[in-house]
Design a protein around this motif. Structure first.
Motif, PDB file in Angstrom:
ATOM      1  N   LEU A 130      29.487  44.622  39.509  1.00  0.00           N
ATOM      2  CA  LEU A 130      29.927  45.880  40.478  1.00  0.00           C
ATOM      3  C   LEU A 130      28.769  46.435  41.073  1.00  0.00           C
ATOM      4  O   LEU A 130      28.786  46.853  42.280  1.00  0.00           O
ATOM      5  CB  LEU A 130      30.721  46.781  39.574  1.00  0.00           C
ATOM      6  CG  LEU A 130      31.981  46.322  38.969  1.00  0.00           C
ATOM      7  CD1 LEU A 130      32.709  47.356  38.204  1.00  0.00           C
ATOM      8  CD2 LEU A 130      33.113  45.810  40.013  1.00  0.00           C
ATOM      9  N   GLY A 134      30.219  51.635  36.031  1.00  0.00           N
ATOM     10  CA  GLY A 134      30.630  50.325  36.312  1.00  0.00           C
ATOM     11  C   GLY A 134      31.117  49.896  35.021  1.00  0.00           C
ATOM     12  O   GLY A 134      31.983  48.984  35.080  1.00  0.00           O
ATOM     13  N   MET A 162      34.602  50.724  34.151  1.00  0.00           N
ATOM     14  CA  MET A 162      35.701  49.926  35.043  1.00  0.00           C
ATOM     15  C   MET A 162      35.820  48.814  34.403  1.00  0.00           C
ATOM     16  O   MET A 162      37.137  48.056  34.550  1.00  0.00           O
ATOM     17  CB  MET A 162      35.231  49.884  36.565  1.00  0.00           C
ATOM     18  CG  MET A 162      35.098  51.361  37.135  1.00  0.00           C
ATOM     19  SD  MET A 162      34.160  51.099  39.043  1.00  0.00           S
ATOM     20  CE  MET A 162      35.476  50.002  39.798  1.00  0.00           C
ATOM     21  N   ASN A 163      34.820  47.962  34.257  1.00  0.00           N
ATOM     22  CA  ASN A 163      35.112  46.689  33.475  1.00  0.00           C
ATOM     23  C   ASN A 163      35.736  46.726  32.124  1.00  0.00           C
ATOM     24  O   ASN A 163      36.462  45.803  31.859  1.00  0.00           O
ATOM     25  CB  ASN A 163      33.475  46.074  33.441  1.00  0.00           C
ATOM     26  CG  ASN A 163      33.125  45.282  34.874  1.00  0.00           C
ATOM     27  OD1 ASN A 163      33.934  45.061  35.556  1.00  0.00           O
ATOM     28  ND2 ASN A 163      31.768  45.076  34.586  1.00  0.00           N
ATOM     29  N   TYR A 208      39.203  47.174  33.144  1.00  0.00           N
ATOM     30  CA  TYR A 208      39.809  45.772  33.576  1.00  0.00           C
ATOM     31  C   TYR A 208      40.048  44.692  32.674  1.00  0.00           C
ATOM     32  O   TYR A 208      41.173  43.996  32.618  1.00  0.00           O
ATOM     33  CB  TYR A 208      38.643  45.346  34.598  1.00  0.00           C
ATOM     34  CG  TYR A 208      39.237  43.514  35.326  1.00  0.00           C
ATOM     35  CD1 TYR A 208      39.960  43.922  36.122  1.00  0.00           C
ATOM     36  CD2 TYR A 208      38.785  42.669  34.695  1.00  0.00           C
ATOM     37  CE1 TYR A 208      40.477  42.552  36.668  1.00  0.00           C
ATOM     38  CE2 TYR A 208      39.153  41.451  34.864  1.00  0.00           C
ATOM     39  CZ  TYR A 208      39.935  41.376  36.332  1.00  0.00           C
ATOM     40  OH  TYR A 208      40.238  40.264  36.651  1.00  0.00           O
TER      41      TYR A 208
END
Length: 233
Positions: free
Chosen positions: A53, A74, A77-78, A81
């Motif tokens: 990202l 980031g 976010m990972n 996900y």
């Protein structure tokens, strides 16, 4: 065989080498590599980077601390996900971070982690160490000690540690076993000094494997000779 494992992965496992974003095929590969581990009853926690990202070193137009803060976001976010991808595929998973203001997205009560692991749930840590200037390698070492992991497995693109960069030097020799002191003295560059220091202090072994080679993770966990083992002195 290790019973509780902290797995450190780069963001590239979600995108493919050198790519950005999320790739469904790479994510499917990751999930299938985790499947036999969970089915074997191994307790698993994961720390994932954010290179798919954002890479702080590419943000030369801003302060290093701010670039690192963007990288921290980031990793959140990972983590979200990866949690969703695992849940969709039938694996009970929680994402954990203590960064203020995102408690509606992830677990923030650390007393839930031990219960989750004992219940067979996967724990995904997001947010690194929550501080700039520290890598996700250091975050992985901190979390591994924090949960009492038997080993920290670092998934890379190389099948272990070499005395030279094998991509550049054809005569590079693979090292099957070393110590933290030897690795630092020889400049092997396995992890940063802060991560090594934490692992050394708390007697935590590190195993470096090629995660992109099918079956390597499971082999390393059940006692195979995959990769390189780095031992406390």
């Amino acid at each position: 065989m290790y019973k509780r494992v902290l797995l450190k992965l780069s963001g590239e496992v979600l995108s493919g080498e050198g790519a950005r974003g999320f790739d469904s095929e790479r994510t499917s590969f990751l999930i299938e590599e985790l499947r036999p581990v969970i089915e074997k009853g191994i307790q698993l926690a994961i720390v994932v980077g954010a290179g798919n990202l954002i890479r702080g070193r590419e943000l030369s137009n801003m302060r290093g601390s701010r670039a690192d803060e963007l990288g921290i976001l980031g990793t959140i976010m990972n983590a979200l996900y990866l949690k969703e991808a695992l849940c969709v595929n039938g694996f009970e998973t929680i994402a954990v971070s203590s960064i203020a203001g995102i408690s509606s997205l992830v677990e923030h009560r650390y007393d839930t982690i031990e219960d989750a692991l004992n219940e067979g749930k996967i724990v995904v840590f997001g947010g690194g160490t929550y501080l700039p200037f520290f890598t996700t390698d250091t975050a992985a070492a901190v979390r591994a000690v924090e949960i009492g992991a038997d080993v920290l497995i670092k998934g890379t693109k190389v099948d272990g540690v070499y005395d030279k960069d094998p991509k550049v030097n054809r005569d590079a020799t693979k090292i099957d076993k070393t110590t933290f002191s030897e690795a630092i003295e020889k400049g092997l560059g396995i992890m940063d000094i802060e991560a090594f220091s934490i692992c050394q202090r708390y007697g935590l072994s590190v195993r470096v494997i090629d995660f992109f080679n099918k079956g390597n993770l499971f082999d390393a966990i059940i006692g195979g000779k995959t990769g390189t083992v780095v031992l406390p002195d």
